[in-house]
Design an enzyme around this catalytic site. Sequence first.
Site, PDB file in Angstrom:
ATOM      1  N   GLU A 205      -6.552  -7.722  -0.623  1.00 37.54           N
ATOM      2  CA  GLU A 205      -6.977  -7.666   0.777  1.00 37.54           C
ATOM      3  C   GLU A 205      -8.475  -7.401   0.786  1.00 37.54           C
ATOM      4  O   GLU A 205      -8.905  -6.245   0.698  1.00 37.54           O
ATOM      5  CB  GLU A 205      -6.239  -6.572   1.554  1.00 37.54           C
TER       6      GLU A 205
ATOM      7  N   GLU B  98       0.832  -1.205   0.000  1.00 28.02           N
ATOM      8  CA  GLU B  98       0.000   0.000   0.000  1.00 28.02           C
ATOM      9  C   GLU B  98       0.873   1.265   0.000  1.00 28.02           C
ATOM     10  O   GLU B  98       0.649   2.201   0.763  1.00 28.02           O
ATOM     11  CB  GLU B  98      -0.959  -0.022   1.189  1.00 28.02           C
TER      12      GLU B  98
END
Length: 450
Positions: free
Chosen positions: A234, A158
């Site tokens: 995710e 991320e």
Amino acid sequence: MTTFEIGDTDFLLDGEPHRILSGTIHYFRVHPDQWRDRVRKARLMGLNTIETYIAWNAHEPVRGRWEQTGALDVGAFLDIVADEGMHAIVRPGPYICAEWHNGGLPVWLTRMRDVRPRSSDPRYLEPVVDYLRRVYDIVTPRQIDRDGTVVLVQIENEYGAYGSDVAYLAELVRITREAGITVPLTTVDQPQPHMLRDGSTPGAHLTASFGSRSAERLATLRRHQPTGPLMCSEFWNGWFDWWGGVHHTTATAASARDLDELLAAGASVNLYMFHGGTNFGATAGANDKGRYKPLVTSYDYDAPLDESGHPTEKYHAFREVISRYAPVPDELPPARPAAPEMTVALAPAGVRMPWIDPVASARSVRPTTFDEIDALTPVVAYETDLPDDAFLDADALPLVFDEVRDLAWVSVDDRPVGRISRTLGERALAIPAGRRLRVVVEDQGRVNYG
């Protein structure tokens, strides 16, 4: 030789379209005796892949002292995944977030002055290269094109929520390929345009992280990754808890509906988490987006498999959704057994808290930080004699700190006085007259996000 590639529209396993149905299990949050049980239960739910982060600070708590045995034997964990007939996704970071202490970065690294973590700063990249080479020594021979189980390796984590150093990401790709990783590489970011833009790098396939509004978020991902398979790396089917907060849950029906929407779109998925496990010892991290929130010991995450390893309502709901798109084994794991009852006798431990008796001690003219004394323990006790004339005729005086990180218990002459909490913004309390001041400070978790 088995091949795994990224095609124009799909992942390709030996040239044939393949959907990844994955679930996250962090080997470092599960006792190794239970690894096989948790992996098998993932397979019985209909998953074909297990994903895990690699926690750098767990493997190298002291620079140059690498640990990979017992509970840190990630190679053995990957071998169990292979034994169960499943694939694996490895996410070595070096930053992992994961609600894990310091986001997975070693404290010896982040306390180095003038070093910019998660950047192309050569002083940062030097230890990163050493770390990744050690990880890839484990992962490289276990890739699917070498008769192993690893099908994907992720670059950073991320990153678009943190920075935009394109040279940094490119260097991680170079290091990874140079170390012998031949399977496809990925990145993951939240489906925000600037995050997907800043977190992407040539040579790595973009994936997204989200837990709802699947169709909308896949459409955003597709605009930034116009070809190849769509994947939610995710899929947040629960959430984490912090001290003083509530236990977070997500409605089973809503999570199952979002999973169904995602699979109906043809996307691949990794459930974050399939099984959360436990933050053993002092490994929990903390979030700080304006307020410091340390995370609790449990990492149950309201996942399909609960902290103790038993299927939940969500497990069975997800299994039913998956069965609409892929074969699911006939076997089901056993239901939760009745928990045993135990009785233990408790006795007063005394006010001196013998559990913090020092393993090492040092003298200084001011309170030193944990980093300055190379403390790997989560608790440090600070003691000093109070001046004879400190109180004069006063029965009590204020004890004031610039800041306590993160929780302090204060006593005078072994008499408990009170507590100071960083989370609550506390900086001071009144102490009574006495001779010996003791402040016991607890590191509740280094910030992993924010």
